[in-house]
Design a protein around this motif. Structure first.
Motif, short mmCIF file in Angstrom:
data_model
loop_
_atom_site.label_atom_id
_atom_site.label_comp_id
_atom_site.label_asym_id
_atom_site.label_seq_id
_atom_site.Cartn_x
_atom_site.Cartn_y
_atom_site.Cartn_z
N ASP A 164 2.78 9.27 0.73
CA ASP A 164 2.28 9.27 -0.28
C ASP A 164 0.73 9.75 -0.07
O ASP A 164 0.08 9.96 -0.91
N VAL A 165 0.07 9.29 1.18
CA VAL A 165 -1.03 9.59 1.79
C VAL A 165 -0.91 11.04 2.05
O VAL A 165 -2.05 11.55 2.02
N CYS A 166 -0.34 11.92 1.69
CA CYS A 166 -0.42 12.93 2.08
C CYS A 166 -0.47 13.67 0.67
O CYS A 166 -1.36 14.73 -0.10
N LEU A 167 0.68 13.17 -0.92
CA LEU A 167 -0.06 12.92 -2.12
C LEU A 167 -1.27 13.32 -2.37
O LEU A 167 -1.68 14.78 -3.07
N VAL A 168 -1.60 12.19 -3.18
CA VAL A 168 -2.53 12.15 -3.40
C VAL A 168 -3.88 13.33 -2.69
O VAL A 168 -4.80 13.62 -3.91
N PRO A 169 -4.14 13.38 -1.97
CA PRO A 169 -5.58 14.25 -1.12
C PRO A 169 -5.10 15.52 -1.74
O PRO A 169 -5.91 16.76 -2.64
N GLN A 170 -3.62 15.55 -1.41
CA GLN A 170 -3.80 17.34 -2.01
C GLN A 170 -3.54 17.31 -3.71
O GLN A 170 -3.72 18.40 -4.57
N LEU A 171 -3.31 16.16 -4.49
CA LEU A 171 -3.79 16.09 -5.70
C LEU A 171 -5.02 16.93 -6.60
O LEU A 171 -5.37 17.34 -6.90
N TYR A 172 -5.73 16.08 -5.85
CA TYR A 172 -6.70 15.42 -5.91
C TYR A 172 -7.52 17.55 -5.69
O TYR A 172 -9.09 17.87 -6.12
N ASN A 173 -7.02 18.49 -4.16
CA ASN A 173 -7.48 19.34 -4.28
C ASN A 173 -7.31 20.19 -5.47
O ASN A 173 -7.71 21.34 -5.37
N ALA A 174 -5.92 20.92 -5.54
CA ALA A 174 -5.65 21.07 -6.09
C ALA A 174 -6.44 21.00 -7.43
O ALA A 174 -6.66 22.47 -8.76
N ARG A 175 -6.91 19.61 -8.41
CA ARG A 175 -7.92 19.64 -9.42
C ARG A 175 -8.81 20.02 -9.50
O ARG A 175 -9.24 20.88 -10.36
N ARG A 176 -9.75 20.44 -8.17
CA ARG A 176 -10.41 20.67 -7.91
C ARG A 176 -10.51 22.37 -8.10
O ARG A 176 -11.59 23.31 -8.35
N TYR A 177 -9.64 22.56 -8.26
CA TYR A 177 -9.16 24.46 -8.02
C TYR A 177 -8.49 24.89 -9.55
O TYR A 177 -8.07 25.54 -10.03
N ALA A 178 -8.52 23.35 -10.42
CA ALA A 178 -8.15 23.52 -11.48
C ALA A 178 -7.11 24.11 -11.72
O ALA A 178 -5.94 25.13 -12.73
N LEU A 179 -5.40 24.08 -11.45
CA LEU A 179 -4.08 24.82 -11.49
C LEU A 179 -3.79 23.29 -12.20
O LEU A 179 -4.03 22.82 -12.36
N PRO A 180 -3.54 24.25 -12.89
CA PRO A 180 -2.56 24.18 -13.97
C PRO A 180 -1.19 23.08 -13.49
O PRO A 180 -0.21 23.66 -12.83
N LEU A 181 -1.21 21.62 -13.95
CA LEU A 181 -0.23 20.64 -13.08
C LEU A 181 0.59 20.17 -14.95
O LEU A 181 1.70 19.80 -13.82
N GLU A 182 0.67 20.77 -15.55
CA GLU A 182 1.88 20.44 -16.78
C GLU A 182 3.07 21.03 -16.23
O GLU A 182 4.10 19.84 -16.79
N ALA A 183 3.53 21.61 -14.86
CA ALA A 183 4.88 21.02 -14.67
C ALA A 183 5.67 21.01 -13.21
O ALA A 183 6.22 20.60 -13.31
N TYR A 184 4.83 19.50 -13.66
CA TYR A 184 4.46 18.67 -12.25
C TYR A 184 4.39 16.98 -12.64
O TYR A 184 3.83 16.54 -11.98
N PRO A 185 5.18 16.68 -13.91
CA PRO A 185 4.86 15.49 -14.50
C PRO A 185 5.56 14.38 -13.45
O PRO A 185 4.59 13.12 -12.83
N THR A 186 6.34 14.49 -12.87
CA THR A 186 6.74 13.60 -11.88
C THR A 186 5.35 13.76 -10.90
O THR A 186 5.09 11.76 -10.49
N LEU A 187 5.41 14.61 -10.26
CA LEU A 187 4.35 14.73 -9.03
C LEU A 187 2.98 14.07 -9.90
O LEU A 187 2.29 13.07 -8.19
N VAL A 188 2.66 14.19 -10.99
CA VAL A 188 1.32 14.09 -11.33
C VAL A 188 1.74 12.14 -11.46
O VAL A 188 0.38 11.28 -10.81
#
Ligand SMILES: N[C@@H](CCC(=O)N[C@@H](CS)C(=O)NCC(=O)O)C(=O)O
Length: 212
Positions: A164-188
């Motif tokens: 979890d400690v690793c996931l949250v920063p990577q998700l924050y980073n993905a949003r900064r780069y506007a990665l579309p996230l619809e395909a990852y509902p569990t992860l989000v």
């Protein structure tokens, strides 16, 4: 303890979350990546890789976020970020390493700068690189988390772990780069639930002294 950190750095963010979960006091020393403060001689003497974070604890000077977090885990075992059963611990480490070793290095600042400045990639190509590699990593992680999450709010089982400690920063980073996230509902779903926890909020980029 002192943590050399940059508010947007995913690797420093991981350590900040671990410190907050364990409620360990630590002075944050802002180290501005865009101003290349991590490439100054004084910083390189502490961390020859020229990467943040670096932790100082007395005579110990330590780089590499996952090594720092395991150090904190051994220094203060509770609340634990690794499960008790050794098979479970291995699975949590595998999730964390999928992010820290296979996803994150390909979207690091120095890699994106090299693509642009040395290889002549235009901004659209750099964005395509980012989205491709983080997307490949997230797709695999989405499939794994469907099996490992116990409650849809944590990567593994139903307690906060190193994954979890690793996931949250990577998700924050993905949003900064506007990665579309619809395909990852569990992860989000997991990342957003975790980000609302008080320890994760305290560690967030927006809550840092060097936030811009
Ligand atoms: N594996 C290292 C990665 C550290 C790392 O890549 N830090 C990035 C920020 S997230 C950095 O300092 N980048 C500087 C650069 O790319 O020039 C860790 O987990 O600590």
């Amino acid at each position: 303890m002192k943590l050399y950190s940059y508010f947007r750095s995913s690797a420093a963010y991981r350590v900040r979350i671990a410190l907050a979960v364990k409620d360990l006091p630590c002075e944050i020393v802002p180290t501005h990546l865009k101003r290349s403060e991590h490439r100054l001689p004084d910083y390189l003497a502490k961390n020859p890789q020229g990467l943040v974070p670096t932790l100082e604890d007395g005579a110990l000077v330590l780089g590499q976020s996952l090594a720092i977090i395991e150090y904190l885990e051994e220094r203060q075992p509770e609340p634990a970020l690794l499960p008790k059963a050794h098979g479970d611990r291995a699975q949590v480490r595998a999730l964390a390493l999928a992010i820290a070793c296979d996803i994150h290095p390909l979207n690091n600042l120095r890699v994106l700068e090299y693509l642009e400045h040395e290889l002549g990639a235009d901004p659209a190509a750099v964005t395509a690189w980012y989205r491709h590699w983080v997307g490949v990593g997230f797709a695999a992680l989405e499939a794994q988390l469907r099996h490992t999450s116990g409650d849809g709010h944590h990567c593994f089982g139903s307690a906060v772990t190193l994954a979890d400690v690793c996931l949250v920063p990577q998700l924050y980073n993905a949003r900064r780069y506007a990665l579309p996230l619809e395909a990852y509902p569990t992860l989000v779903g997991i990342g957003d639930a975790l980000a609302r926890l008080p320890a994760f909020e305290r560690a967030s980029p927006a809550a840092q002294p060097d936030a811009e």
